[in-house]
Structures are given as C-alpha cells and as structure tokens.
Design a protein around this motif. Sequence first.
Motif, PDB file in Angstrom:
ATOM      1  N   GLY A   1       0.805  -1.202   0.000  1.00 40.72           N
ATOM      2  CA  GLY A   1       0.000   0.000   0.000  1.00 40.72           C
ATOM      3  C   GLY A   1       0.841   1.256   0.000  1.00 40.72           C
ATOM      4  N   PRO A   2       0.205   2.414  -0.155  1.00 40.85           N
ATOM      5  CA  PRO A   2       0.941   3.669  -0.080  1.00 40.85           C
ATOM      6  C   PRO A   2       1.407   3.898   1.363  1.00 40.85           C
ATOM      7  CG  PRO A   2      -1.414   4.085  -0.256  1.00 40.85           C
ATOM      8  CD  PRO A   2      -1.235   2.613  -0.423  1.00 40.85           C
ATOM      9  N   VAL A   3       2.699   3.943   1.563  1.00 46.52           N
ATOM     10  CA  VAL A   3       3.271   4.001   2.907  1.00 46.52           C
ATOM     11  C   VAL A   3       2.753   5.205   3.688  1.00 46.52           C
ATOM     12  CG1 VAL A   3       5.423   4.247   4.225  1.00 46.52           C
ATOM     13  CG2 VAL A   3       5.308   2.703   2.254  1.00 46.52           C
ATOM     14  N   VAL A   4       2.588   6.346   3.016  1.00 48.87           N
ATOM     15  CA  VAL A   4       2.161   7.559   3.714  1.00 48.87           C
ATOM     16  C   VAL A   4       0.748   7.410   4.293  1.00 48.87           C
ATOM     17  CG1 VAL A   4       3.633   9.084   2.372  1.00 48.87           C
ATOM     18  CG2 VAL A   4       1.335   8.556   1.549  1.00 48.87           C
ATOM     19  N   VAL A   5      -0.020   6.464   3.761  1.00 42.57           N
ATOM     20  CA  VAL A   5      -1.387   6.244   4.244  1.00 42.57           C
ATOM     21  C   VAL A   5      -1.436   5.044   5.187  1.00 42.57           C
ATOM     22  CG1 VAL A   5      -3.758   5.709   3.581  1.00 42.57           C
ATOM     23  CG2 VAL A   5      -2.385   7.267   2.186  1.00 42.57           C
ATOM     24  N   SER A   6      -0.792   3.947   4.764  1.00 47.05           N
ATOM     25  CA  SER A   6      -0.864   2.706   5.538  1.00 47.05           C
ATOM     26  C   SER A   6       0.056   2.695   6.736  1.00 47.05           C
ATOM     27  CB  SER A   6      -0.528   1.518   4.627  1.00 47.05           C
ATOM     28  OG  SER A   6       0.831   1.589   4.198  1.00 47.05           O
ATOM     29  N   GLY A   7       1.057   3.587   6.720  1.00 45.71           N
ATOM     30  CA  GLY A   7       2.020   3.593   7.814  1.00 45.71           C
ATOM     31  C   GLY A   7       2.979   2.420   7.762  1.00 45.71           C
ATOM     32  N   GLY A   8       3.122   1.816   6.597  1.00 50.79           N
ATOM     33  CA  GLY A   8       4.009   0.679   6.445  1.00 50.79           C
ATOM     34  C   GLY A   8       5.469   1.074   6.370  1.00 50.79           C
ATOM     35  N   SER A   9       6.287   0.096   6.001  1.00 54.13           N
ATOM     36  CA  SER A   9       7.728   0.293   5.939  1.00 54.13           C
ATOM     37  C   SER A   9       8.118   1.125   4.724  1.00 54.13           C
ATOM     38  CB  SER A   9       8.430  -1.071   5.881  1.00 54.13           C
ATOM     39  OG  SER A   9       9.765  -0.938   5.500  1.00 54.13           O
ATOM     40  N   VAL A  10       8.971   2.117   4.948  1.00 53.88           N
ATOM     41  CA  VAL A  10       9.481   2.920   3.838  1.00 53.88           C
ATOM     42  C   VAL A  10      10.289   2.047   2.896  1.00 53.88           C
ATOM     43  CG1 VAL A  10      11.028   4.807   3.216  1.00 53.88           C
ATOM     44  CG2 VAL A  10       9.497   5.048   5.177  1.00 53.88           C
TER      45      VAL A  10
END
Length: 405
Positions: free
Chosen positions: A36-45
């Motif tokens: 997913g889009p990291v800036v939205v999902s808060g996932g790993s950069v």
Amino acid sequence: MVAGKRGHGIWTPANVVTCVRVVLVPVWAALALWVGPVVVSGGSVEAGVGVAVLFALLSATDKLDGYLARSRGEVTTFGKFLDPIADKLLVVAALLVLLAWDLVSPWVPIVVVAREFLVSGLRMVVATSGTVVAASNLGKWKTATTMVSIVALLLSVALPFGSAAVAIQLAGYTLLAVAVVLTVWSGVDYFWKSREALFADEGYEGSPEHGAAAMFGSIAGAGEALPGVASEGAVTAAPTWDDCVRVAARVLEGARECGLTVGTAESCTGGLVEGALTAVPGSSDVVMGAVGSYAVSVKHHVLGVSENVLGSVGPVSPECAAQMAEGARPALGCDVSVSVTGIAGPGGAEPDKPVGLVWFGVSDGVKTHTESEVFPGDRDEVRLRAVVHALELLERTCSGHVLHE
C-alpha cells in the motif's frame, strides 16, 4: 537471409526474460497492493521503495530481452508476440495499482488501453495494404515518460511526507500528464499517417493482390516479355542477369527524365540491385550508391532501423523494409531509395516466414511503400527475382513523380 538464424527453439534467453516479466507482473501488483501507499498505511518505507525499484527493474527487462534477441540472432515469432503484451501488461497493472491508491483518475488507464487497442487494430488494417507507417519518436517518448512517471508516483507515496516527497509526486504527475498527451498524440499521428491505406479503394496498389504476376507483367514494357514469364504473368523461370540489367536501364532512363537520383539498401540481395544499375554505362549521374546491410547491426547503426522493430518483428518485415528505405535516403543523399530484406535460403525459414519471402520498401521522402513476395526457386533464383522486383519498384516510383508534376 535472416541474419543470425541458428535453428533455436522458442526458449531462448530473451524469451525466458520476457516470460519472467509476464509472471512477475501479477506478483508485483499483489505486493504493491499489500504494501500500500506508505504515507497512508504507515508501512515500511523500505517496502514502499522496494515496490518502486522492482517496477523499474521489470521495466528495464524490456531493453534486456530485446538486446539478447538481437545480439544472439534469436528473434522468434513467440518473442515478437509476447514482448509487446508483457510491456502493456506491466503498464496497465501499474496504472490499476495507482488507481486503487486513488493516485490517478480512471480515465488515465482507459486512455492508455484504448490507444493500444486502436493502434494495434490500425496496424493490422494498414498491413493488408502493404503500406508501413514508420515508427516515430512519439511512441518511444510516450513509453519512457509513462514508466518514469509511474516510478516517481510510487516513490512519492513510499517516502515520509515532506518537501522531497511532494517534489517527486509533482514531477510524477507532470510526467504522467505529458505521457497521456503523447499517448493521444502518437495515436492520432499513427491514424493520420495511415489515412491513405485506411481509406483506399479495394484496388489500392499496395494490396496483396498486386503480387509477382503483376510485377513481372508491368516491367516487361510495351510488346516485351521477360524470359520465363508466361503471357498471363505467371512466373515459370527466374529472370537472368541480362534481364535485370535491361530493367535497370529503364529505371535510369525514367529517373533522368524527372531529375531524380536513386540508391539502394540491400540485405538478402547483397548489392545486386545496385550492381544491375551500375552495369549500365553512364549510370553514375543517377545512382548515388548502396548500403549493404546484411548484418542486423548495420541495419540499426547505418540505416537507423529501430531496436524495437528489430527486436519485435525482426529484419524480414514490412517495418524493417520501410525504415531501411527511409534511412538510405539521407545516408546516400538520394531522392528515391529502395530496400530489400528477405530469406533467400536454403535455410533461415521460420513458421510464418518461409524461404523465398522478401520484403521491399521504397521511399521518396513523401511516402514510404512496402510490399512482399514469396519467390520460388533456389537461392540464386530468389535473389534474381528480388532484384527485378526492386528495380520495378524504383521504376514505378520515378514514373509516379513524372505523373504528379
């Protein structure tokens, strides 16, 4: 003769790379949607950047498989079919991922897919007339800007929000807008260049009906008949070298009448077309020269035949014949050029390209016309028939200049 033909199967290194790309496209799409889009999902950069890098690597394999196919002489029908499908599959998958992330509007993939369907259909229609619309740089720029814009948008949502991410996203949207414009522009450009063949009558001179019989009938001239050619135009024996020179003399006479110079770009005939022209005394005022492009590398580097054409449809194709003829004009400084590329035998045949298949192109700077013949006979006979056909194309083109003045 097809350069570099080695009797290989379909599982060449180039085709393996293409198949790997096809298999990895859905894998990449699933991975991208999972991250997913990291800036939205808060996932790993790192995972987000990895998605963008993997897409860039998959895009680069398009160049790799083309290079392998050409450098190893392993251009196959399977590869020519699968490679463009793999490219379009990757782009569509990426745009659908961006659509799922609400980064692009639905009309963007619709425009891209519609253009590809329409242009593919146009190519089939135009090919039936024997006319080839040369590939323009618009398509190359369209592909490059599309790929770079997708990478930029993928990176922009992988990086932490900040000025760098905003700048990258702005660059991505700018390039995507340019890519959409080029997509539409290149499609309209192709349609415009194809208009003559699209709206031609059924008797259009480039149609398959205008084959060897019509050609040999037209070169004979008033009251003449070539040896080995029946009165109804059916070929019963190959022309001799004297026949070739006799037709060449008429080409020179017609070119002088309209003040034209001529040149040749030859592959399977190995310079025989120019040889027939220069066998006529005094031909130096008309004949500028020839490019002997037997090797694929010469077709590309000297005549400007695109890597995309050589890698996708191969050297024995209407696209290659067209670009050979177009490239010969500036290379030789002539007004009219003719090209010959084919399979003279005894080997080199492919499933859809038999021994004796020869593609011809003729260009006068305004229009490029191509046509093909499958000549009977052994290697020497195929080459002589090809020489006569190429000379007849030159004669017809020069005569057309006279008629239009």
